[in-house]
Design a protein around this motif. Structure first.
Motif, PDB file in Angstrom:
ATOM      1  N   ILE A   4       0.828  -1.194   0.000  1.00 29.69           N
ATOM      2  CA  ILE A   4       0.000   0.000   0.000  1.00 29.69           C
ATOM      3  C   ILE A   4       0.868   1.251   0.000  1.00 29.69           C
ATOM      4  N   ARG A   5       2.025   1.208   0.667  1.00 32.37           N
ATOM      5  CA  ARG A   5       2.898   2.378   0.719  1.00 32.37           C
ATOM      6  C   ARG A   5       3.388   2.756  -0.679  1.00 32.37           C
ATOM      7  N   THR A   6       3.776   1.763  -1.456  1.00 33.75           N
ATOM      8  CA  THR A   6       4.236   2.033  -2.818  1.00 33.75           C
ATOM      9  C   THR A   6       3.124   2.639  -3.655  1.00 33.75           C
ATOM     10  N   LEU A   7       1.932   2.082  -3.560  1.00 36.41           N
ATOM     11  CA  LEU A   7       0.796   2.606  -4.325  1.00 36.41           C
ATOM     12  C   LEU A   7       0.507   4.052  -3.963  1.00 36.41           C
ATOM     13  N   ILE A   8       0.576   4.371  -2.683  1.00 35.96           N
ATOM     14  CA  ILE A   8       0.309   5.734  -2.226  1.00 35.96           C
ATOM     15  C   ILE A   8       1.394   6.686  -2.715  1.00 35.96           C
ATOM     16  N   ASP A   9       2.648   6.273  -2.590  1.00 36.13           N
ATOM     17  CA  ASP A   9       3.744   7.145  -3.030  1.00 36.13           C
ATOM     18  C   ASP A   9       3.664   7.428  -4.520  1.00 36.13           C
ATOM     19  N   LEU A  10       3.426   6.400  -5.315  1.00 38.00           N
ATOM     20  CA  LEU A  10       3.328   6.581  -6.766  1.00 38.00           C
ATOM     21  C   LEU A  10       2.167   7.500  -7.120  1.00 38.00           C
ATOM     22  N   HIS A  11       1.050   7.325  -6.434  1.00 40.48           N
ATOM     23  CA  HIS A  11      -0.126   8.167  -6.708  1.00 40.48           C
ATOM     24  C   HIS A  11       0.174   9.627  -6.389  1.00 40.48           C
ATOM     25  N   ASN A  12       0.780   9.899  -5.243  1.00 39.99           N
ATOM     26  CA  ASN A  12       1.054  11.285  -4.851  1.00 39.99           C
ATOM     27  C   ASN A  12       2.130  11.920  -5.719  1.00 39.99           C
ATOM     28  N   ASN A  13       3.113  11.136  -6.140  1.00 37.20           N
ATOM     29  CA  ASN A  13       4.088  11.652  -7.103  1.00 37.20           C
ATOM     30  C   ASN A  13       3.385  12.126  -8.368  1.00 37.20           C
ATOM     31  N   GLU A  14       2.480  11.299  -8.857  1.00 35.68           N
ATOM     32  CA  GLU A  14       1.765  11.641 -10.092  1.00 35.68           C
ATOM     33  C   GLU A  14       0.866  12.851  -9.893  1.00 35.68           C
ATOM     34  N   ALA A  15       0.230  12.957  -8.734  1.00 38.87           N
ATOM     35  CA  ALA A  15      -0.612  14.120  -8.457  1.00 38.87           C
ATOM     36  C   ALA A  15       0.207  15.404  -8.498  1.00 38.87           C
ATOM     37  N   GLY A  16       1.431  15.343  -7.990  1.00 40.32           N
ATOM     38  CA  GLY A  16       2.302  16.512  -8.045  1.00 40.32           C
ATOM     39  C   GLY A  16       2.653  16.889  -9.470  1.00 40.32           C
ATOM     40  N   ARG A  17       2.970  15.899 -10.292  1.00 39.97           N
ATOM     41  CA  ARG A  17       3.298  16.189 -11.687  1.00 39.97           C
ATOM     42  C   ARG A  17       2.093  16.733 -12.443  1.00 39.97           C
ATOM     43  N   MET A  18       0.917  16.187 -12.151  1.00 43.77           N
ATOM     44  CA  MET A  18      -0.288  16.656 -12.832  1.00 43.77           C
ATOM     45  C   MET A  18      -0.636  18.093 -12.444  1.00 43.77           C
ATOM     46  N   ALA A  19      -0.228  18.511 -11.234  1.00 43.01           N
ATOM     47  CA  ALA A  19      -0.483  19.890 -10.810  1.00 43.01           C
ATOM     48  C   ALA A  19       0.297  20.884 -11.654  1.00 43.01           C
ATOM     49  N   VAL A  20       1.307  20.410 -12.350  1.00 45.42           N
ATOM     50  CA  VAL A  20       2.045  21.237 -13.303  1.00 45.42           C
ATOM     51  C   VAL A  20       1.539  20.993 -14.716  1.00 45.42           C
ATOM     52  N   LYS A  21       1.534  19.743 -15.124  1.00 44.18           N
ATOM     53  CA  LYS A  21       1.240  19.380 -16.514  1.00 44.18           C
ATOM     54  C   LYS A  21      -0.173  19.755 -16.942  1.00 44.18           C
ATOM     55  N   ASN A  22      -1.144  19.587 -16.060  1.00 39.54           N
ATOM     56  CA  ASN A  22      -2.552  19.815 -16.431  1.00 39.54           C
ATOM     57  C   ASN A  22      -2.949  21.287 -16.398  1.00 39.54           C
ATOM     58  N   TYR A  23      -2.041  22.163 -15.999  1.00 41.12           N
ATOM     59  CA  TYR A  23      -2.408  23.571 -15.854  1.00 41.12           C
ATOM     60  C   TYR A  23      -1.467  24.477 -16.638  1.00 41.12           C
ATOM     61  N   PRO A  52     -14.046   7.496  -5.568  1.00 40.71           N
ATOM     62  CA  PRO A  52     -12.618   7.165  -5.598  1.00 40.71           C
ATOM     63  C   PRO A  52     -11.793   8.404  -5.911  1.00 40.71           C
ATOM     64  N   PRO A  53     -10.603   8.517  -5.353  1.00 37.82           N
ATOM     65  CA  PRO A  53      -9.748   9.665  -5.669  1.00 37.82           C
ATOM     66  C   PRO A  53      -9.303   9.619  -7.126  1.00 37.82           C
ATOM     67  N   ASP A  54      -9.177  10.801  -7.754  1.00 35.71           N
ATOM     68  CA  ASP A  54      -8.665  10.824  -9.118  1.00 35.71           C
ATOM     69  C   ASP A  54      -7.175  11.132  -9.101  1.00 35.71           C
ATOM     70  N   LYS A  55      -6.577  11.288 -10.257  1.00 35.29           N
ATOM     71  CA  LYS A  55      -5.134  11.449 -10.358  1.00 35.29           C
ATOM     72  C   LYS A  55      -4.636  12.747  -9.744  1.00 35.29           C
ATOM     73  N   LEU A  56      -5.513  13.721  -9.570  1.00 35.27           N
ATOM     74  CA  LEU A  56      -5.107  15.004  -9.008  1.00 35.27           C
ATOM     75  C   LEU A  56      -5.209  15.043  -7.493  1.00 35.27           C
ATOM     76  N   ASP A  57      -5.852  14.063  -6.893  1.00 30.55           N
ATOM     77  CA  ASP A  57      -6.065  14.051  -5.447  1.00 30.55           C
ATOM     78  C   ASP A  57      -4.852  13.500  -4.711  1.00 30.55           C
ATOM     79  N   LEU A  58      -4.651  13.959  -3.483  1.00 24.30           N
ATOM     80  CA  LEU A  58      -3.650  13.384  -2.600  1.00 24.30           C
ATOM     81  C   LEU A  58      -4.310  12.323  -1.730  1.00 24.30           C
TER      82      LEU A  58
END
Length: 354
Positions: A187-206, A267-273
């Protein structure tokens, strides 16, 4: 905000990296200096894309370091008035990053965002040989008022030097997600990967569109437009909003999915923490939880928000203290273009948490 030393930045950066580097840090007994050469000298202990980047693209690692530094500053700005203020210059900070709490989610997200931002910016500035301005694509026409200067009916074309965010995205993913492969019941790996992606999307999607007008006598007969990243303060503001609305999750039975805790929650989407454990209250110093406590923090005696004395001091009360500080005063502008100021000492009343 206190300036960060190289050692403090090193601690922040090493703890953010995958588990093999965390183990290396504890084995060494002291944090690596926040320097790409120091990091890359450890490539024998690294693997995969991280080692490859160190060996073939050390200049990318330099930008990764800059991104981590920028993330530290932004984290401390966003949490400056909260009980946990992203302080990395204390012995408890590592404990925070060993927990799946929402504060850790923000730290991972803002760091991944910092890396994509600095790498992309370096490309646009011509500081990296392997990348440059974004290749023009067949996008839809930009808004005539994209930069507040356009006009209806004016011709346009994609040009200038757009930010190649796709390149920065890929390098951030390669470094931040290295050794964080999805595994069964992790679960830790899944959470870390998700939050990493959310950070990148906060740049890429805007990404925003900027345009420059061309024409005689200030007319706008032609617009040249390009894509630019959002300012990093905007990224931090957006991720703080996601932090406030972060989703508590747990691992699915298949060990490969995450599901929200509670009933009737989307469910949380890719932008959620996301996070899986509740945060401590951070009121008292606690070595086990990593809480530095709030004793001695400056608070706002008239405020009712997170920086107000009632919340920040956790009901313990506060004391008033008079301090003498030196400030710039009697500033004068001299043509052209210097501002000269005197130094004045002033007394300030501060409220300090007990």
């Amino acid at each position: 905000m206190m300036p960060l030393s190289r050692t403090q930045l090193g601690l922040f950066f090493i703890l953010l990296c995958p588990a093999n580097i965390i183990g290396l840090w504890w084995a060494v007994g002291s944090p690596l200096v926040m320097d790409p050469n120091s990091i890359c000298r450890k490539t024998k202990r690294l693997a995969g894309k991280q080692a490859e980047l160190c060996q073939t693209e050390p200049e990318i690692v330099s930008e990764v370091v800059k991104g981590a530094k920028m993330a530290v500053r932004e984290c401390q700005y966003q949490f400056r008035s909260r009980r946990w203020n992203c302080t990395s210059h204390n012995k408890y900070f590592g404990k925070i990053l060993q927990q799946d709490i929402r504060e850790t989610a923000f730290v991972y997200a803002i760091t991944a965002a910092g890396v994509i931002h600095t790498v992309t910016q370096a490309c646009s500035m011509g500081e990296l040989m392997q990348c440059g301005c974004e290749v023009t694509r067949n996008w839809a026409p930009p808004s005539p008022q994209a930069n507040g200067r356009g006009a209806e009916g004016s011709a346009w074309e994609w040009g200038g030097c757009g930010d190649d965010v796709e390149y920065g995205y890929e390098k951030s993913r390669q470094f931040m997600d290295a050794k964080r492969k999805k595994g069964k019941s992790d679960i830790r790996t899944l959470i870390d990967l998700h939050n990493n992606e959310a950070g990148r999307m906060a740049v890429k999607n805007y990404m925003r569109t900027e345009c420059k007008c061309h024409g005689l006598s200030g007319s706008c007969t032609l617009q040249t437009c390009w894509k630019k990243m959002p300012h990093f303060r905007e990224v931090g503001d957006r991720l703080l909003e996601r932090f406030n609305g972060a989703f508590k999750v747990m691992g699915g039975n298949d060990g490969k999915t995450i599901i929200p805790v509670g009933h009737n929650i989307k469910p949380p989407d890719k932008l959620d923490l996301i996070y899986s454990a509740d945060s401590p209250d951070f009121c008292q110093a606690n070595r086990k939880t990593g809480s530095p406590g709030t004793r001695g923090r400056v608070c706002n005696s008239t405020g009712l928000d997170v920086g107000g004395c009632d919340l920040l001091c956790c009901g313990r009360g506060y004391r008033e203290e008079t301090v003498v500080v030196e400030e710039s005063c009697l500033c004068r502008f001299h043509w052209c273009c210097v501002v000269n100021c005197n130094k004045c000492t002033v007394k300030k009343e501060l409220s300090i948490c007990l």
